[in-house]
Motif scaffolding. Structure first.
Motif, PDB file in Angstrom:
ATOM      1  N   HIS A  41       0.863  -1.191  -0.026  1.00  0.00           N
ATOM      2  CA  HIS A  41       0.082  -0.092  -0.106  1.00  0.00           C
ATOM      3  C   HIS A  41       1.073   1.281  -0.243  1.00  0.00           C
ATOM      4  N   LEU A  68     -16.257   0.315  -3.518  1.00  0.00           N
ATOM      5  CA  LEU A  68     -14.873   0.568  -3.991  1.00  0.00           C
ATOM      6  C   LEU A  68     -14.518  -0.837  -4.800  1.00  0.00           C
ATOM      7  N   HIS A  69     -13.212  -0.803  -5.185  1.00  0.00           N
ATOM      8  CA  HIS A  69     -12.813  -1.928  -5.934  1.00  0.00           C
ATOM      9  C   HIS A  69     -12.815  -3.062  -5.195  1.00  0.00           C
ATOM     10  N   ASP A  70     -13.008  -4.070  -5.810  1.00  0.00           N
ATOM     11  CA  ASP A  70     -13.277  -5.685  -5.250  1.00  0.00           C
ATOM     12  C   ASP A  70     -12.045  -6.271  -4.713  1.00  0.00           C
ATOM     13  N   THR A  71     -10.822  -5.452  -4.930  1.00  0.00           N
ATOM     14  CA  THR A  71      -9.758  -5.863  -4.348  1.00  0.00           C
ATOM     15  C   THR A  71      -9.792  -5.542  -2.860  1.00  0.00           C
ATOM     16  N   TYR A  72     -10.639  -4.649  -2.256  1.00  0.00           N
ATOM     17  CA  TYR A  72     -11.046  -4.235  -1.076  1.00  0.00           C
ATOM     18  C   TYR A  72     -11.997  -5.228  -0.079  1.00  0.00           C
ATOM     19  N   PRO A  75     -16.271  -4.084   0.029  1.00  0.00           N
ATOM     20  CA  PRO A  75     -16.206  -3.117  -0.846  1.00  0.00           C
ATOM     21  C   PRO A  75     -17.218  -1.966  -0.678  1.00  0.00           C
ATOM     22  N   ARG A  77     -19.294   0.234   1.292  1.00  0.00           N
ATOM     23  CA  ARG A  77     -19.134   1.175   2.497  1.00  0.00           C
ATOM     24  C   ARG A  77     -20.299   2.332   2.605  1.00  0.00           C
ATOM     25  N   GLU A  88      -9.169   5.072   3.282  1.00  0.00           N
ATOM     26  CA  GLU A  88      -8.496   3.719   3.293  1.00  0.00           C
ATOM     27  C   GLU A  88      -6.973   4.009   2.599  1.00  0.00           C
ATOM     28  N   THR A  89      -6.523   2.829   2.672  1.00  0.00           N
ATOM     29  CA  THR A  89      -4.964   2.822   2.044  1.00  0.00           C
ATOM     30  C   THR A  89      -5.058   1.978   0.843  1.00  0.00           C
ATOM     31  N   GLY A  90      -4.140   2.188  -0.073  1.00  0.00           N
ATOM     32  CA  GLY A  90      -3.970   1.107  -1.147  1.00  0.00           C
ATOM     33  C   GLY A  90      -3.000   1.190  -2.082  1.00  0.00           C
TER      34      GLY A  90
END
Ligand code: SLL
Length: 226
Positions: A41, A68-72, A75, A77, A88-90
């Motif tokens: 991240h 959010l993106h499905d990588t979260y 997702p 919120r 968030e962080t990413g």
């Protein structure tokens, strides 16, 4: 429970309320990494829906959901009350779907808008971009928009006219806020791209008009010959 019985609409009236949506992202300082930050991240960011210059929007917006993106993890919120924001962080940029629910008095369906999360500076020449990166300057990407309440319910009309106002973003030079020179430059880029497309349409329309005029003139000339 708020009363939603007053659903009579005020005819011929539209009320607009400004709001701002978008994100601010800051590169993580490797010397001051937040604890538990996953190693890949690179940025901390916040996406939000808010009033202009901090104005209250909760008298017309009830709830905001950020997809959010499905990588979260989780997702979807949801913010049931202000501040309508997710931090968030990413590591990557992606499109966030923002769904806005209005207060029940409005009788309106939820509305969606789309925000592309920006992590990297993208306005300026190479040296400027490099400097922004080195200094870990925050990257702002905010859009000013308006919500239209067309023929609002009487209850909503009362709410909108008694609270808040159609305040515009302050444009004072040096004003701190969402609308920095960078975001303004970005908006200008977008506008210029739009103008370019309109110009192309005009050129095409002109060409086809000229062709048609020519065809008509030829027809006329032929007819006059006969
Ligand atoms: C890309 N299309 O490939 C984009 C996707 C997704 C960003 C970006 C997830 C963080 C996490 C994250 O930053 N996703 O692991 O929770 O650039």
């Amino acid at each position: 429970m708020p009363s939603i019985s007053n659903t009579k609409r005020v005819k011929g009236v539209s009320i607009f309320r400004p709001f701002v949506y978008g994100s601010i992202a800051t590169p993580v300082n490797p010397d001051r990494k937040p604890p538990n930050l996953p190693p890949d991240h690179t940025h901390q960011w916040t996406v939000s829906v808010k009033g202009v210059d901090g104005a209250d929007i909760s008298h017309f917006i009830k709830k905001v959901q950020f997809k959010l993106h499905d990588t979260y993890a989780n997702p979807l919120r949801t913010c049931e009350s202000p501040p309508f924001e997710v931090s968030e962080t990413g590591w990557g940029e992606f499109e966030i779907v923002i769904k806005i629910w209005f207060v029940p008095e409005s009788g309106e369906k939820p509305q969606s808008c789309f925000h592309f999360l920006k992590l990297h500076p993208y306005v300026g020449d190479k040296a400027e971009l490099e400097l922004a990166r080195q200094q870990r300057r925050p990257v702002l990407s905010y859009v000013y928009d308006e919500l239209a309440f067309n023929e609002p319910t009487e209850a909503m009309y009362d709410i909108l006219t008694s609270k808040g106002s159609a305040r515009l973003p302050s444009r004072a030079r040096g004003a701190r806020g969402e609308f920095t020179e960078e975001s303004e430059a970005m908006e200008l880029d977008r506008l210029n791209a739009g103008i370019q497309i309109v110009r192309e349409h005009i050129d095409k329309a002109r060409e086809s008009l000229v062709a048609k005029e020519k065809a008509v003139a030829e027809l006329k000339a032929e007819r006059e010959k006969k």
